[in-house]
Motif scaffolding. Structure first.
Motif, PDB file in Angstrom:
ATOM      1  N   PHE A   1      -1.247  -3.483   2.129  1.00 29.54           N
ATOM      2  CA  PHE A   1      -0.781  -3.814   0.784  1.00 29.54           C
ATOM      3  C   PHE A   1      -0.127  -2.569   0.196  1.00 29.54           C
ATOM      4  O   PHE A   1      -0.694  -1.476   0.236  1.00 29.54           O
ATOM      5  CB  PHE A   1      -1.942  -4.276  -0.093  1.00 29.54           C
ATOM      6  CG  PHE A   1      -2.366  -5.690   0.154  1.00 29.54           C
ATOM      7  CD1 PHE A   1      -1.772  -6.743  -0.517  1.00 29.54           C
ATOM      8  CD2 PHE A   1      -3.359  -5.973   1.093  1.00 29.54           C
ATOM      9  CE1 PHE A   1      -2.157  -8.055  -0.280  1.00 29.54           C
ATOM     10  CE2 PHE A   1      -3.752  -7.272   1.340  1.00 29.54           C
ATOM     11  CZ  PHE A   1      -3.156  -8.328   0.646  1.00 29.54           C
TER      12      PHE A   1
ATOM     13  N   ASN B   1       1.508   0.047 -10.163  1.00 29.99           N
ATOM     14  CA  ASN B   1       1.255  -0.564 -11.478  1.00 29.99           C
ATOM     15  C   ASN B   1       1.907   0.284 -12.570  1.00 29.99           C
ATOM     16  O   ASN B   1       1.547   1.434 -12.774  1.00 29.99           O
ATOM     17  CB  ASN B   1      -0.254  -0.673 -11.717  1.00 29.99           C
ATOM     18  CG  ASN B   1      -0.568  -1.411 -13.005  1.00 29.99           C
ATOM     19  OD1 ASN B   1       0.175  -2.311 -13.412  1.00 29.99           O
ATOM     20  ND2 ASN B   1      -1.649  -1.042 -13.658  1.00 29.99           N
TER      21      ASN B   1
ATOM     22  N   THR C   1       6.159  -2.985 -12.111  1.00 31.17           N
ATOM     23  CA  THR C   1       4.907  -3.369 -11.459  1.00 31.17           C
ATOM     24  C   THR C   1       5.248  -4.183 -10.220  1.00 31.17           C
ATOM     25  O   THR C   1       5.998  -5.157 -10.301  1.00 31.17           O
ATOM     26  CB  THR C   1       4.015  -4.183 -12.402  1.00 31.17           C
ATOM     27  OG1 THR C   1       3.599  -3.355 -13.496  1.00 31.17           O
ATOM     28  CG2 THR C   1       2.771  -4.691 -11.679  1.00 31.17           C
ATOM     29  N   SER C   2       4.706  -3.775  -9.081  1.00 30.89           N
ATOM     30  CA  SER C   2       5.003  -4.485  -7.836  1.00 30.89           C
ATOM     31  C   SER C   2       3.769  -4.529  -6.956  1.00 30.89           C
ATOM     32  O   SER C   2       2.907  -3.653  -7.015  1.00 30.89           O
ATOM     33  CB  SER C   2       6.161  -3.805  -7.089  1.00 30.89           C
ATOM     34  OG  SER C   2       5.855  -2.449  -6.845  1.00 30.89           O
ATOM     35  N   ASN C   3       3.713  -5.573  -6.138  1.00 32.90           N
ATOM     36  CA  ASN C   3       2.605  -5.745  -5.207  1.00 32.90           C
ATOM     37  C   ASN C   3       3.123  -6.510  -3.998  1.00 32.90           C
ATOM     38  O   ASN C   3       3.512  -7.677  -4.116  1.00 32.90           O
ATOM     39  CB  ASN C   3       1.457  -6.504  -5.879  1.00 32.90           C
ATOM     40  CG  ASN C   3       0.197  -6.509  -5.024  1.00 32.90           C
ATOM     41  OD1 ASN C   3       0.200  -6.023  -3.894  1.00 32.90           O
ATOM     42  ND2 ASN C   3      -0.882  -7.067  -5.549  1.00 32.90           N
TER      43      ASN C   3
ATOM     44  N   GLN D   1       2.647  -7.220   0.402  1.00 38.27           N
ATOM     45  CA  GLN D   1       1.950  -7.039   1.671  1.00 38.27           C
ATOM     46  C   GLN D   1       3.003  -7.087   2.757  1.00 38.27           C
ATOM     47  O   GLN D   1       3.725  -8.084   2.891  1.00 38.27           O
ATOM     48  CB  GLN D   1       0.884  -8.101   1.920  1.00 38.27           C
ATOM     49  CG  GLN D   1       0.085  -7.829   3.205  1.00 38.27           C
ATOM     50  CD  GLN D   1      -1.020  -8.844   3.448  1.00 38.27           C
ATOM     51  OE1 GLN D   1      -0.978  -9.955   2.913  1.00 38.27           O
ATOM     52  NE2 GLN D   1      -2.007  -8.475   4.247  1.00 38.27           N
TER      53      GLN D   1
ATOM     54  N   TYR E   1       3.710 -10.517  -4.199  1.00 41.58           N
ATOM     55  CA  TYR E   1       2.728 -10.976  -5.173  1.00 41.58           C
ATOM     56  C   TYR E   1       3.188 -10.676  -6.599  1.00 41.58           C
ATOM     57  O   TYR E   1       2.883 -11.438  -7.525  1.00 41.58           O
ATOM     58  CB  TYR E   1       1.371 -10.310  -4.918  1.00 41.58           C
ATOM     59  CG  TYR E   1       0.702 -10.753  -3.647  1.00 41.58           C
ATOM     60  CD1 TYR E   1      -0.158 -11.857  -3.637  1.00 41.58           C
ATOM     61  CD2 TYR E   1       0.927 -10.091  -2.440  1.00 41.58           C
ATOM     62  CE1 TYR E   1      -0.776 -12.266  -2.465  1.00 41.58           C
ATOM     63  CE2 TYR E   1       0.316 -10.498  -1.269  1.00 41.58           C
ATOM     64  CZ  TYR E   1      -0.533 -11.588  -1.282  1.00 41.58           C
ATOM     65  OH  TYR E   1      -1.132 -12.005  -0.117  1.00 41.58           O
TER      66      TYR E   1
ATOM     67  N   THR F   1       0.300   3.895   0.754  1.00 40.25           N
ATOM     68  CA  THR F   1      -0.857   3.255   1.378  1.00 40.25           C
ATOM     69  C   THR F   1      -1.011   3.819   2.778  1.00 40.25           C
ATOM     70  O   THR F   1      -0.079   3.748   3.594  1.00 40.25           O
ATOM     71  CB  THR F   1      -0.681   1.727   1.450  1.00 40.25           C
ATOM     72  OG1 THR F   1      -0.569   1.202   0.129  1.00 40.25           O
ATOM     73  CG2 THR F   1      -1.872   1.084   2.153  1.00 40.25           C
TER      74      THR F   1
ATOM     75  N   TYR G   1       1.604  -1.269  -3.325  1.00 37.70           N
ATOM     76  CA  TYR G   1       1.689  -1.703  -4.729  1.00 37.70           C
ATOM     77  C   TYR G   1       1.886  -0.522  -5.670  1.00 37.70           C
ATOM     78  O   TYR G   1       1.670   0.648  -5.315  1.00 37.70           O
ATOM     79  CB  TYR G   1       0.407  -2.448  -5.112  1.00 37.70           C
ATOM     80  CG  TYR G   1      -0.831  -1.587  -5.041  1.00 37.70           C
ATOM     81  CD1 TYR G   1      -1.296  -0.905  -6.164  1.00 37.70           C
ATOM     82  CD2 TYR G   1      -1.518  -1.424  -3.840  1.00 37.70           C
ATOM     83  CE1 TYR G   1      -2.416  -0.090  -6.084  1.00 37.70           C
ATOM     84  CE2 TYR G   1      -2.630  -0.612  -3.753  1.00 37.70           C
ATOM     85  CZ  TYR G   1      -3.081   0.058  -4.877  1.00 37.70           C
ATOM     86  OH  TYR G   1      -4.175   0.872  -4.795  1.00 37.70           O
TER      87      TYR G   1
ATOM     88  N   THR H   1       6.289   2.449  -5.407  1.00 41.81           N
ATOM     89  CA  THR H   1       4.883   2.106  -5.147  1.00 41.81           C
ATOM     90  C   THR H   1       4.119   3.376  -4.787  1.00 41.81           C
ATOM     91  O   THR H   1       4.708   4.415  -4.475  1.00 41.81           O
ATOM     92  CB  THR H   1       4.727   1.101  -3.988  1.00 41.81           C
ATOM     93  OG1 THR H   1       5.042   1.761  -2.754  1.00 41.81           O
ATOM     94  CG2 THR H   1       5.627  -0.104  -4.173  1.00 41.81           C
TER      95      THR H   1
END
Length: 209
Positions: free
Chosen positions: A124, A128, A68-70, A72, A57, A106, A126, A103
């Motif tokens: 997910f 920021n 910045t990474s996102n 799934q 994403y 999670t 991520y 990241t």
């Protein structure tokens, strides 16, 4: 009390200590044989993990040396044992680029994996504006210019093993999944949103307990 009596009692005590030590060694030997026998019968194997796909994403440096990474990620786990179950008490997934975590962690909900069962998770992952080393920022710019990037997705936590009604103590658990992502060619993936692309990976992960 004569010196002869003292010597007699001393020999008795020495003989008793030797018997206790011998009994303890025999007990340890029996336990070791039982453990080896159970191990040979059960033939335990580590769970097998596969990184199935990665949906990107966001993955960019909007500010120098800040990433910045996102993502799934879809990870499947199979318990190859037919007599041993696995409790995943804690399992955290995160991304690593050039040996630097990029990241946040999670956490996957605790779960039990039965004999020969397969679990699939799609967390997910991520971060920021995560600070990265200057040389990693330069490497990322180079990789993006080349159109491909190598990211390691890791999972670590604690597991317990279940054999019948017996449940073991907690063991540290480490999983490493390497993903080669062709960011320069969106046609190599599946467009799933305005700025999101899913890349099929199907890469077996390394597992250590």
């Amino acid at each position: 009390m004569s010196s002869k009596d003292c010597g007699h009692h001393g020999k008795k005590r020495e003989k008793l200590i030797r018997r206790i030590c011998a009994g303890f060694l025999i007990f340890l030997f029996i336990v070791l044989v039982l453990v080896l026998l159970i191990w040979a019968i059960l033939q335990p194997s580590k769970p097998r993990f596969i990184l199935q796909d990665v949906t990107v994403y966001a993955f960019n440096t909007t500010v120098p040396n800040f990433l910045t990474s996102n993502f799934q990620v879809t990870i499947s786990s199979r318990n190859p044992n037919d007599k041993i179950g696995v409790y995943y008490d804690r399992l955290d997934v995160y991304g690593v680029y050039h040996n630097q975590q990029i990241t946040y962690r999670t956490r996957i909900p605790p779960t039990y994996q039965g004999h020969k069962d397969v679990n699939v998770w799609s967390p997910f992952v991520y971060g920021n504006l995560v600070p990265v080393a200057p040389f990693n920022s330069m490497a990322l710019s180079q990789d993006q210019a080349n159109g491909a990037v190598m990211i390691m997705f890791k999972a670590d936590g604690r597991v317990r093993w279940k054999v019948g009604t017996f449940i073991s103590g907690r063991y540290h658990f480490y999983v490493k999944c390497l993903a080669f992502i062709n960011l320069g060619n969106k046609n190599s993936g599946i467009i799933v949103g305005e700025n999101a692309v899913k890349y099929q990976i199907v890469q077996r992960c390394s597992v250590n307990v």
